[in-house]
Motif scaffolding. Structure first.
Motif, PDB file in Angstrom:
ATOM      1  N   LEU A 106     160.925  11.346  32.076  1.00 34.83           N
ATOM      2  CA  LEU A 106     159.926  10.284  32.106  1.00 34.83           C
ATOM      3  C   LEU A 106     160.664   8.958  32.172  1.00 34.83           C
ATOM      4  CD1 LEU A 106     157.593  11.642  29.263  1.00 34.83           C
ATOM      5  CD2 LEU A 106     157.349  11.953  31.738  1.00 34.83           C
ATOM      6  N   GLY A 107     160.473   8.224  33.262  1.00 35.95           N
ATOM      7  CA  GLY A 107     161.187   6.976  33.479  1.00 35.95           C
ATOM      8  C   GLY A 107     160.839   5.906  32.456  1.00 35.95           C
ATOM      9  N   LEU A 108     161.729   4.903  32.352  1.00 31.08           N
ATOM     10  CA  LEU A 108     161.465   3.770  31.473  1.00 31.08           C
ATOM     11  C   LEU A 108     160.132   3.131  31.838  1.00 31.08           C
ATOM     12  CD1 LEU A 108     164.950   2.050  31.224  1.00 31.08           C
ATOM     13  CD2 LEU A 108     163.689   3.165  29.385  1.00 31.08           C
ATOM     14  N   HIS A 109     159.433   2.699  30.856  1.00 34.24           N
ATOM     15  CA  HIS A 109     158.135   2.016  30.977  1.00 34.24           C
ATOM     16  C   HIS A 109     157.032   2.886  31.564  1.00 34.24           C
ATOM     17  CE1 HIS A 109     159.375  -1.929  29.543  1.00 34.24           C
ATOM     18  NE2 HIS A 109     160.540  -1.622  30.069  1.00 34.24           N
ATOM     19  N   MET A 110     157.255   4.189  31.654  1.00 34.72           N
ATOM     20  CA  MET A 110     156.169   5.094  32.060  1.00 34.72           C
ATOM     21  C   MET A 110     155.083   4.996  30.994  1.00 34.72           C
ATOM     22  SD  MET A 110     154.902   8.159  31.031  1.00 34.72           S
ATOM     23  CE  MET A 110     154.097   9.587  31.612  1.00 34.72           C
ATOM     24  N   MET A 111     153.829   4.871  31.418  1.00 33.39           N
ATOM     25  CA  MET A 111     152.723   4.616  30.489  1.00 33.39           C
ATOM     26  C   MET A 111     151.703   5.743  30.516  1.00 33.39           C
ATOM     27  SD  MET A 111     151.578   2.342  28.398  1.00 33.39           S
ATOM     28  CE  MET A 111     150.078   1.975  27.531  1.00 33.39           C
ATOM     29  N   PRO A 112     151.740   6.657  29.520  1.00 36.41           N
ATOM     30  CA  PRO A 112     150.671   7.656  29.431  1.00 36.41           C
ATOM     31  C   PRO A 112     149.420   7.006  28.845  1.00 36.41           C
ATOM     32  CG  PRO A 112     152.229   7.961  27.641  1.00 36.41           C
ATOM     33  CD  PRO A 112     152.762   6.839  28.489  1.00 36.41           C
ATOM     34  N   ASP A 113     148.293   7.643  29.040  1.00 37.62           N
ATOM     35  CA  ASP A 113     147.022   7.135  28.534  1.00 37.62           C
ATOM     36  C   ASP A 113     147.087   6.932  27.021  1.00 37.62           C
ATOM     37  OD1 ASP A 113     143.943   7.058  29.603  1.00 37.62           O
ATOM     38  OD2 ASP A 113     144.085   7.570  27.480  1.00 37.62           O
ATOM     39  N   VAL A 114     146.674   5.766  26.550  1.00 36.98           N
ATOM     40  CA  VAL A 114     146.754   5.453  25.128  1.00 36.98           C
ATOM     41  C   VAL A 114     145.590   6.054  24.333  1.00 36.98           C
ATOM     42  CG1 VAL A 114     145.553   3.222  25.213  1.00 36.98           C
ATOM     43  CG2 VAL A 114     147.339   3.592  23.510  1.00 36.98           C
ATOM     44  N   PHE A 115     144.455   6.296  24.984  1.00 39.02           N
ATOM     45  CA  PHE A 115     143.294   6.810  24.264  1.00 39.02           C
ATOM     46  C   PHE A 115     143.272   8.331  24.175  1.00 39.02           C
ATOM     47  CE2 PHE A 115     141.041   2.826  25.988  1.00 39.02           C
ATOM     48  CZ  PHE A 115     141.535   2.051  24.958  1.00 39.02           C
ATOM     49  N   PHE A 116     143.630   9.024  25.256  1.00 35.72           N
ATOM     50  CA  PHE A 116     143.552  10.486  25.297  1.00 35.72           C
ATOM     51  C   PHE A 116     144.823  11.095  25.909  1.00 35.72           C
ATOM     52  CE2 PHE A 116     139.238   8.755  25.796  1.00 35.72           C
ATOM     53  CZ  PHE A 116     138.625   9.292  24.675  1.00 35.72           C
ATOM     54  N   THR A 125     160.111  18.062  36.190  1.00 36.32           N
ATOM     55  CA  THR A 125     159.366  17.023  36.906  1.00 36.32           C
ATOM     56  C   THR A 125     159.920  15.657  36.547  1.00 36.32           C
ATOM     57  OG1 THR A 125     157.355  18.304  37.186  1.00 36.32           O
ATOM     58  CG2 THR A 125     157.070  15.944  37.000  1.00 36.32           C
ATOM     59  N   ILE A 126     159.874  14.742  37.510  1.00 37.80           N
ATOM     60  CA  ILE A 126     160.296  13.362  37.293  1.00 37.80           C
ATOM     61  C   ILE A 126     159.078  12.457  37.482  1.00 37.80           C
ATOM     62  CG2 ILE A 126     161.702  11.443  38.135  1.00 37.80           C
ATOM     63  CD1 ILE A 126     163.725  13.532  39.141  1.00 37.80           C
ATOM     64  N   ILE A 127     158.835  11.616  36.490  1.00 42.29           N
ATOM     65  CA  ILE A 127     157.800  10.596  36.571  1.00 42.29           C
ATOM     66  C   ILE A 127     158.543   9.263  36.588  1.00 42.29           C
ATOM     67  CG2 ILE A 127     155.717   9.618  35.562  1.00 42.29           C
ATOM     68  CD1 ILE A 127     155.315  12.558  36.093  1.00 42.29           C
ATOM     69  N   GLY A 128     158.395   8.498  37.656  1.00 40.19           N
ATOM     70  CA  GLY A 128     159.186   7.291  37.863  1.00 40.19           C
ATOM     71  C   GLY A 128     158.840   6.114  36.976  1.00 40.19           C
ATOM     72  N   TYR A 129     159.708   5.142  37.029  1.00 40.32           N
ATOM     73  CA  TYR A 129     159.620   3.884  36.271  1.00 40.32           C
ATOM     74  C   TYR A 129     158.238   3.248  36.413  1.00 40.32           C
ATOM     75  CZ  TYR A 129     160.633  -1.001  35.145  1.00 40.32           C
ATOM     76  OH  TYR A 129     160.599  -2.254  34.607  1.00 40.32           O
ATOM     77  N   ASN A 130     157.666   2.831  35.302  1.00 42.83           N
ATOM     78  CA  ASN A 130     156.434   2.041  35.263  1.00 42.83           C
ATOM     79  C   ASN A 130     155.202   2.757  35.821  1.00 42.83           C
ATOM     80  OD1 ASN A 130     155.539  -0.431  34.201  1.00 42.83           O
ATOM     81  ND2 ASN A 130     155.322  -1.270  36.246  1.00 42.83           N
ATOM     82  N   GLY A 138     156.917   8.808  42.246  1.00 47.09           N
ATOM     83  CA  GLY A 138     157.704   7.592  42.404  1.00 47.09           C
ATOM     84  C   GLY A 138     157.277   6.474  41.474  1.00 47.09           C
ATOM     85  N   ALA A 139     158.161   5.492  41.353  1.00 52.79           N
ATOM     86  CA  ALA A 139     157.945   4.346  40.466  1.00 52.79           C
ATOM     87  C   ALA A 139     156.675   3.585  40.814  1.00 52.79           C
ATOM     88  CB  ALA A 139     159.144   3.409  40.555  1.00 52.79           C
ATOM     89  N   ASN A 145     155.899  21.279  43.251  1.00 53.02           N
ATOM     90  CA  ASN A 145     156.786  20.857  44.351  1.00 53.02           C
ATOM     91  C   ASN A 145     156.204  19.732  45.203  1.00 53.02           C
ATOM     92  OD1 ASN A 145     158.785  22.970  43.779  1.00 53.02           O
ATOM     93  ND2 ASN A 145     157.157  24.331  44.469  1.00 53.02           N
ATOM     94  N   ALA A 146     155.260  18.975  44.670  1.00 51.16           N
ATOM     95  CA  ALA A 146     154.690  17.846  45.408  1.00 51.16           C
ATOM     96  C   ALA A 146     155.532  16.591  45.179  1.00 51.16           C
ATOM     97  CB  ALA A 146     153.254  17.594  44.970  1.00 51.16           C
ATOM     98  N   VAL A 147     155.409  15.644  46.109  1.00 48.34           N
ATOM     99  CA  VAL A 147     156.080  14.346  46.002  1.00 48.34           C
ATOM    100  C   VAL A 147     155.031  13.262  46.207  1.00 48.34           C
ATOM    101  CG1 VAL A 147     157.814  12.808  47.010  1.00 48.34           C
ATOM    102  CG2 VAL A 147     158.266  15.266  46.862  1.00 48.34           C
ATOM    103  N   VAL A 148     155.012  12.312  45.281  1.00 49.18           N
ATOM    104  CA  VAL A 148     154.147  11.135  45.391  1.00 49.18           C
ATOM    105  C   VAL A 148     155.079   9.944  45.551  1.00 49.18           C
ATOM    106  CG1 VAL A 148     152.457   9.683  44.214  1.00 49.18           C
ATOM    107  CG2 VAL A 148     152.348  12.180  43.957  1.00 49.18           C
TER     108      VAL A 148
END
Length: 169
Positions: free
Chosen positions: A64-74, A84-89, A116-117, A130-133
């Protein structure tokens, strides 16, 4: 169609009913943990914080990249598959508060996915294995396994056939 639970409200906009939908103590606790996780350089520690305190389902070897933001409520409605890689921010939302309704939906991200970020994933979305965003994308529809998508809103991007790179002499 995204898989979300719709809850209609009358009178005020739906965000005015926020603390009738989620505990303020939970929001403050989640916010503090997410704020720590966003700046945490250790992938292992960040994954531990999100698994243990936020109850997110996070597979092995997830980055999980720096500043990745998951949902704060749920955040407990987010699942991320192995490797899996979740990009920056990147922002992963499981809720939406609109004028006349609020919505909640699971976000399921498969194995070996690259997001991607600066991307945003809306509630009720599934991203297949195996998807790419690509970077700076808005994912408002499901992404099939093996797909390559990008843009606002995210759409399929054709992959060019790789050409053999000539060797240097």
């Amino acid at each position: 169609m995204r898989r979300v639970m719709r809850n209609h409200v009358v009178g005020k906009n739906s965000l005015q009913y926020l603390y009738q939908t989620v505990s303020p103590v939970k929001v403050i606790r989640n916010y503090l943990i997410i704020t720590l996780g966003r700046i945490c350089p250790s992938l292992r520690l960040k994954n531990f914080l999100y698994r243990f305190f936020l109850k997110m389902q996070i597979g092995q070897d997830v980055s999980l990249g720096l500043h990745m933001m998951p949902d704060v409520f749920f955040p407990e409605k987010i699942s991320i598959g192995e490797n899996t890689i979740i990009g920056y921010n990147t922002v992963i939302l499981t809720h939406e508060y609109l004028l006349n309704e609020w919505r909640v939906g699971r976000v399921e991200i498969g194995k070996n996915v690259l997001i991607g970020a600066n991307s945003t994933i809306l509630p009720g979305i599934s991203v297949g294995d195996n998807a790419v965003v690509s970077a700076a994308s808005l994912v408002n529809k499901d992404v099939p396994a093996g797909a390559f998508v990008g843009g606002v809103p995210a759409r399929p991007i054709p992959r060019k056939i790789s050409q053999k790179i000539p060797e240097r002499v």
